[in-house]
Motif scaffolding. Structure first.
Motif, PDB file in Angstrom:
ATOM      1  N   VAL A 146       0.814  -1.210   0.000  1.00  0.00           N
ATOM      2  CA  VAL A 146       0.000   0.000   0.000  1.00  0.00           C
ATOM      3  C   VAL A 146       0.850   1.263   0.000  1.00  0.00           C
ATOM      4  N   ASP A 147       2.084   1.160   0.455  1.00  0.00           N
ATOM      5  CA  ASP A 147       2.931   2.362   0.417  1.00  0.00           C
ATOM      6  C   ASP A 147       3.956   2.315  -0.709  1.00  0.00           C
TER       7      ASP A 147
ATOM      8  N   ASN B  86       4.239  11.147   0.714  1.00  0.00           N
ATOM      9  CA  ASN B  86       3.685   9.806   0.872  1.00  0.00           C
ATOM     10  C   ASN B  86       3.049   9.351  -0.428  1.00  0.00           C
ATOM     11  N   MET B  88       0.584   6.186  -2.061  1.00  0.00           N
ATOM     12  CA  MET B  88      -0.294   5.065  -1.744  1.00  0.00           C
ATOM     13  C   MET B  88      -0.628   4.304  -3.016  1.00  0.00           C
ATOM     14  N   VAL B  90      -3.126   1.460  -4.658  1.00  0.00           N
ATOM     15  CA  VAL B  90      -4.450   0.865  -4.430  1.00  0.00           C
ATOM     16  C   VAL B  90      -4.850  -0.024  -5.608  1.00  0.00           C
ATOM     17  N   ASP B 110      -2.032   4.609  -8.235  1.00  0.00           N
ATOM     18  CA  ASP B 110      -1.283   5.252  -7.155  1.00  0.00           C
ATOM     19  C   ASP B 110      -1.657   6.708  -6.953  1.00  0.00           C
ATOM     20  N   ASN B 113       0.460  12.052  -1.928  1.00  0.00           N
ATOM     21  CA  ASN B 113       0.199  13.096  -0.942  1.00  0.00           C
ATOM     22  C   ASN B 113       1.548  13.688  -0.615  1.00  0.00           C
TER      23      ASN B 113
ATOM     24  N   VAL C  90      -8.467   1.576   1.564  1.00  0.00           N
ATOM     25  CA  VAL C  90      -7.443   0.636   1.107  1.00  0.00           C
ATOM     26  C   VAL C  90      -7.456  -0.631   1.972  1.00  0.00           C
ATOM     27  N   PRO C  92      -4.478  -2.676   3.188  1.00  0.00           N
ATOM     28  CA  PRO C  92      -3.021  -2.856   3.219  1.00  0.00           C
ATOM     29  C   PRO C  92      -2.602  -4.317   3.350  1.00  0.00           C
ATOM     30  N   ILE C 111      -8.027   6.942   4.231  1.00  0.00           N
ATOM     31  CA  ILE C 111      -7.144   8.102   4.135  1.00  0.00           C
ATOM     32  C   ILE C 111      -7.959   9.297   3.660  1.00  0.00           C
TER      33      ILE C 111
ATOM     34  N   ARG D  83       0.478   3.969   8.245  1.00  0.00           N
ATOM     35  CA  ARG D  83      -0.316   5.181   8.413  1.00  0.00           C
ATOM     36  C   ARG D  83       0.568   6.414   8.667  1.00  0.00           C
ATOM     37  N   TRP D 115      -4.138   9.383   7.245  1.00  0.00           N
ATOM     38  CA  TRP D 115      -4.899   8.175   7.521  1.00  0.00           C
ATOM     39  C   TRP D 115      -5.795   8.450   8.723  1.00  0.00           C
TER      40      TRP D 115
END
Lengths: 320, 320, 320, 320
Positions: A146-147, B86, B88, B90, B110, B113, C90, C92, C111, D83, D115
């Motif tokens: 997810v990151d 950041n 993310m 998905v 993606d 942020n 999401v 994760p 988020i 998060r 988050w």
């Protein structure tokens, strides 16, 4: 000012899903195409862009005219649902108009809250898969965190400096823009090449289709974002057989929509990215290149190296 | 894994502010330098990158070796406070491992942020000003809107394809990395040029300083992000007098920190961006170019065209 | 589905600005109203909500019926430009439908990418000022940092448990919704009180105006978000003279728009927040309370304690 | 200032996963517990909070002292990986210190990039499931959309006004903070109740465990965020048998970590949320309530109604 978000894409998917027989042509998890470049390869057909290829392509520069192929990305750019985009500009530490130091420094800074897949973009090899299996047999469960992707992230894309071939499909088909649902397969590709005097598409080339579709943005965003002319299933396989490094177009998905009869949802994406390691370049503005008949040019692209990103917002430079 | 955010920058500013005499060399609102390219110009010295310049620069390609100059941007990249980043990833519509359609489409998408000024970046002409007045006398109150600059935004940057000159300051000064606080002024610039056999820096060139500083990332982020060797005030004015289009370095700010005695806070940024319309390229990784002695090369860059953005995360391609 | 973002607010501001004489009633920086609760106070009139007040208000609970006053916040909620709101959900570590551990854990996470001032919200005392000076003479340059207010942040708001008084302006004025531009001043406030049998508004009370305006959302977002009935300048001063802790309404700004003749831009916000330390509660849904004639009730609110936040998205609970 | 992000949680999961036998106690997709409140229910045990319950609970207010139970949320708050949380404060349209209109309006606005599951939070019924099946047999594939849950979203939570019971486990066990890994099961719960003179836990109650754990924040974030004392599997089932509406604690996960022998990953979350429709309240600061021996109180909570959100950042108000 209204946001022109296009949320029809799910409709397309629904249609395709209902039309097809679930599992009809799908492949089970684990049945995948290993890369011809080895089990560890994350680069795909950009392996074909060798120094020799780059050097040869650089000879195409004869006028020094440089084209920027990126369109603008902002909160009004039509986007595949539920993608959104926002930018914020701030002046840190400067509330009340305060300046900093003896030379009265002031500065603006900016923050993005946005999906990467808006405007001109490159799809990395981790973008689209078949049944959760991606390029070179990488499983989503193993690399799609997810990151950030732990494999196939956009930071792995090497420097791109190669030959671009622009195919003027609007000129070839006599319609600008080309009608939605028009598939570009081997016949159309070869037809346009012949008309333009392009002898061959070669290993490591970037092929860019011009359809005139971008001119719909701001005029008919709904049409722009829900359908389009583009590469067909046979055309994608044909381009793959030639060893191209990337396929792009002046459309948001590069591939024909609605899809051809019997085609899967975004199957051209699957063929190019997952099966063949060929990058996709979306919303490439080649209008001026077409006006100048800059059919063959030197193409350069360095996608921003955001670690683990699936895609990148891009603005390639083609030079004639 | 800890985030290596560097929050020492405010300390630097505080030090500079205290050292200088407030208002000492500052200029009142409205006293600005009109652009030599006319009252409407938003492009600055990239006006010098003409087709003739591009064509001439392309002749520097003799081997076809392409270098990507971008470093990676992620939440661990040291960043000027309070910048954060950041990403993310998905899988929209695919909860529970669901696939789409007969060919079992799956995909990753993606979202960013993050502040744009992290990692390799180009500073647009709207980034730094003097007393709220920016390049070509544009006032912050008139163009710096919270949802994007209405002038000087990064979307206005034309295609960049020109000559790059790499100056190996580490080699010239015999220290890799070069010590923080070392200023590059006319003497050092000309000294490095002479040592490397570079005859001239010309209008429209991109000058990239190599200092070895990037190798501190991940090893000593605090040192990396709080100080650095770099361009001095006189050096900036000298480069401006030569008409360069952009100045870059393998550091986060390009200019020497702590600043020279009597210098303002980020005064080199002010001289280059606000007064002279010269772009700044930060965190340019030229290490391999230095190893190859690729002192002069063909440099291409198309910053992602996010409307109204102050900066862009970049990955220029230099080709030898 | 289109986003119903309302971007007319700037028009309102422009109109007001042109109508007024710049500087007409403004106050110079530094001329401010010190808080009656002392130079360090950050709480304002919530100081009036003492345990005795809370205990007395709790006696209003006679039926046990609890009302939630929050409306929903999402990307379609009409918002003051350029505010936007996006939520992402999401899973994760669960790409491909993977589960975790022997009991097959799966989970969703979420988020927010959004401006706080959308939907039901409390305006903290750091939201609106006069000439960059905020509640209790706090200057923006000293507390308004880009990564959070260092004073007057929403985390300082104490537990709120007090008496709410709902004023049914639609019933009093015989129009539901009340027409835009209708100002609620002393006469209207006292008139509604008398009609409803409310004897007094007291120190520490929360006063909530019902206008019927929320029913425009989704039907006429443009009207909803560009104008409204609401508190007038004299009404605001009258409520302040009574020592109320907060003023709310079922509108996006609580105050009358277009403003009264001669009024400044959002001057009621300035009077309540900056001058008097009275909180503002926007988009409070009291429709059911009005139906039930729940004129006096026990009101509780704990805004999420995001450090340095200007506002909070809220959902107060009123109990009868 | 360093960010104290805690990224050990994956380690915990890995440990649990390895300890357990995959599939040992898991249930196949489709085998789920239908809600006792009917097939359409999205509210769970908050159905037990009737007006009669609320009215009875309100009688617990005898002093008028209101407690705010929320801790602060910011980028330093220890958070479950990956998060992150960032807030930005901006002054739209006010660059250069510009004011608006005759009364010189200035204002701050704020934006969250974060988050939701950071700091004090309520877990909605869509947060945790068993094998992709959530409360009341809702499948992730059907309701977990990337732009918001289409069922079980936090906007459905009704007004909460009920009895809270604080259990002082630190006092009962004679350790403040209680040691990590200490499970609260039936014996411990009844023991603490007896010590505190609490006769019964009843339908619709909110049970809040005090362990002293929050005092580790800022002192030992690693310990705080990787382990904790908390509810055990049998304790969760016991509380469910009593019909409680919500279970909270002054810890980040409410349940004991490392988990009990044989327990699944976050199995208490599964038992409470998915199987029984009981909400979880994390990081509830009850320290002052314990000091005051406010064992039974009137508890109110209105989570911000962000459409489709999984969780909410909260700050409940308990009144004695």
């Amino acid at each position: 000012m209204k946001r022109r978000s296009i949320r029809l894409a799910h409709m397309i998917l629904a249609t395709i899903t209902m039309a097809g027989l679930p599992g009809g042509t799908g492949r089970a998890d684990g049945v995948c195409t290993p890369s011809k470049f080895g089990a560890k390869d994350q680069v795909g057909n950009l392996n074909y862009v060798t120094p020799a290829k780059t050097l040869a392509a650089s000879k195409l520069i004869t006028k020094g005219k440089a084209y920027r192929l990126g369109i603008e990305t902002n909160h009004n750019t039509p986007a595949y649902a539920p993608r959104t985009f926002n930018l914020m500009v701030v002046q840190p530490g400067q509330a009340q108009g305060v300046t900093i130091g003896p030379t009265k420094l002031t500065y603006n800074d900016d923050i993005i809250n946005g999906w990467v897949g808006i405007g001109s973009q490159i799809d990395g090899l981790g973008h689209v898969g078949v049944d959760n299996v991606y390029y070179n047999c990488n499983k989503a469960s193993e690399f799609a965190k997810v990151d950030g992707l732990t494999k196939l992230g956009i930071e792995n894309v090497p420097a791109i400096a190669t030959r671009a071939v622009v195919l003027d499909m609007a000129g070839y088909l006599g319609a600008d823009p080309v009608k939605e649902g028009t598939a570009f397969n081997k016949a159309e590709i070869e037809g346009a090449m012949k008309k333009q005097g392009i002898k061959a598409i070669e290993k490591g080339d970037v092929v860019l289709f011009y359809t005139g579709w971008l001119k719909l943005i701001g005029k008919d965003d709904k049409r722009y974002g829900s359908v389009e002319p583009g590469v067909g299933v046979e055309g994608a396989k044909y381009l793959a057989s030639l060893g191209v490094a990337a396929v792009g177009a002046d459309t948001w998905a590069v591939e024909v929509l609605p899809g051809e009869k019997g085609a899967g949802a975004f199957e051209v994406h699957q063929i190019l990215l997952a099966t063949n390691g060929i990058y996709i370049l979306e919303n490439m503005n080649t209008e001026e290149m077409v006006k100048d008949k800059a059919w063959e040019s030197f193409f350069t692209l360095g996608p921003s190296r955001i670690t683990g990103a699936v895609q990148a917002i891009i603005n390639p430079i083609a030079i004639k």
